[in-house]
Motif scaffolding. Structure first.
Motif, short mmCIF file in Angstrom:
data_model
loop_
_atom_site.label_atom_id
_atom_site.label_comp_id
_atom_site.label_asym_id
_atom_site.label_seq_id
_atom_site.Cartn_x
_atom_site.Cartn_y
_atom_site.Cartn_z
N GLU A 93 0.80 -1.23 0.00
CA GLU A 93 0.00 0.00 0.00
C GLU A 93 0.83 1.27 0.00
O GLU A 93 0.50 2.26 0.67
CB GLU A 93 -0.98 0.00 1.18
N ALA A 94 1.94 1.25 -0.76
CA ALA A 94 2.73 2.48 -0.90
C ALA A 94 1.91 3.55 -1.60
O ALA A 94 1.12 3.27 -2.51
CB ALA A 94 3.99 2.18 -1.71
N ILE A 95 2.11 4.79 -1.19
CA ILE A 95 1.45 5.92 -1.83
C ILE A 95 2.13 6.27 -3.15
O ILE A 95 1.48 6.63 -4.13
CB ILE A 95 1.46 7.15 -0.90
N ASP A 96 3.46 6.13 -3.18
CA ASP A 96 4.20 6.47 -4.40
C ASP A 96 5.52 5.70 -4.39
O ASP A 96 5.95 5.17 -3.35
CB ASP A 96 4.45 7.97 -4.47
N TYR A 97 6.14 5.66 -5.57
CA TYR A 97 7.41 4.93 -5.76
C TYR A 97 8.29 5.82 -6.63
O TYR A 97 8.05 5.97 -7.83
CB TYR A 97 7.13 3.59 -6.44
N LEU A 98 9.30 6.43 -6.03
CA LEU A 98 10.16 7.38 -6.71
C LEU A 98 11.52 6.76 -6.97
O LEU A 98 12.07 6.07 -6.12
CB LEU A 98 10.33 8.65 -5.87
N LEU A 99 12.06 7.04 -8.15
CA LEU A 99 13.39 6.56 -8.50
C LEU A 99 14.42 7.65 -8.24
O LEU A 99 14.18 8.83 -8.52
CB LEU A 99 13.43 6.14 -9.97
N LYS A 100 15.57 7.25 -7.71
CA LYS A 100 16.65 8.19 -7.46
C LYS A 100 17.32 8.55 -8.79
O LYS A 100 17.41 7.70 -9.68
CB LYS A 100 17.68 7.58 -6.53
#
Length: 237
Positions: A93-100
């Motif tokens: 249930e992650a809200i978002d997934y950001l890449l570095k």
């Protein structure tokens, strides 16, 4: 205020994220951690409402950390160099997934999603109607009004409901909060539902026994007797 925990094992990355978050007046960074174990301790101490999680940490993964955090859990935003973990991240249930490397715009969009989700949650009733219990590869949803009592067995709690016993590995103090005001702790290892109490037997030393509507009997410890009496009187109106 969005109380935020940063979990990242690279100090430079933590500092960079902190700088990006400082641009948002409604965000307060309440802790930083470089390991899963440190993050669990920080979360217990600070009660964040949002956690930025790296996927790979020295003693585990951000995914495992998300699973292990106590309820009520914070919202999760993963910030990682690995794109392959997006599906498992949303599975917790992650809200978002950001890449570095994440940009200021990336972080702003993620925070906007957090604000929308937490705004919806705050408008909804906070008392759950079911207790979620994982059983191998499945999750069982046990209605709260079906639970008669909960007692401890070693490292597990036994949830007694509808003639069945479900095992749950959760501290009993945490479960008291999750179950809400219909349940009360009567012993260091026992919870009961107030409206299932049929009779109380008192002893001279202050302890006692509670008979429940399903025919079972549980101990009443004098340590919890005063709070039990208060809650019972309140329930009676």
């Amino acid at each position: 205020m969005i109380r935020t925990l940063i979990v990242e094992d690279v100090a430079l990355a933590r500092a960079g994220l902190r700088r990006l978050l400082a641009e948002h007046g409604d965000v307060e960074v309440v802790g930083e951690a470089a390991t899963v174990s440190d993050a669990l301790a920080q979360a217990a101490a600070t009660r964040p409402t949002l956690a930025f999680l790296d996927v790979e940490l020295p003693d585990g993964t951000g995914l495992a950390l998300a699973e292990a955090l106590a309820h009520p859990r914070p919202a999760f935003v993963f910030l990682t160099a690995f794109p392959d973990f997006a599906l498992p991240a949303f599975g917790v249930e992650a809200i978002d997934y950001l890449l570095k490397p994440a940009t200021a715009e990336d972080v702003s969009r993620a925070l906007d999603r957090v604000r929308r989700v937490q705004g919806v949650r705050s408008a909804e009733p906070t008392q759950p109607r079911h207790l979620e219990i994982r059983d191998g590869g499945r999750t069982i949803f046990v209605p709260l009004d079906a639970i008669e009592r909960v007692d401890a067995a070693g490292h597990y709690l036994c949830v007694h409901a509808l003639g069945q016993v479900h095992l749950l590995r959760t501290p009993i103090a945490e479960l008291v909060e999750r179950l809400g005001p219909d349940f009360v702790r009567v012993h260091r290892s026992t919870l009961v539902r107030l409206d299932r109490i049929a009779a109380i037997t008192h002893r001279r030393n202050g302890d006692g026994d509670i008979s429940l509507s399903d025919g079972s009997t549980v101990p009443l410890s004098r340590t919890f007797r005063a709070e039990f009496a208060r809650r019972l009187a309140a329930a009676a109106g």
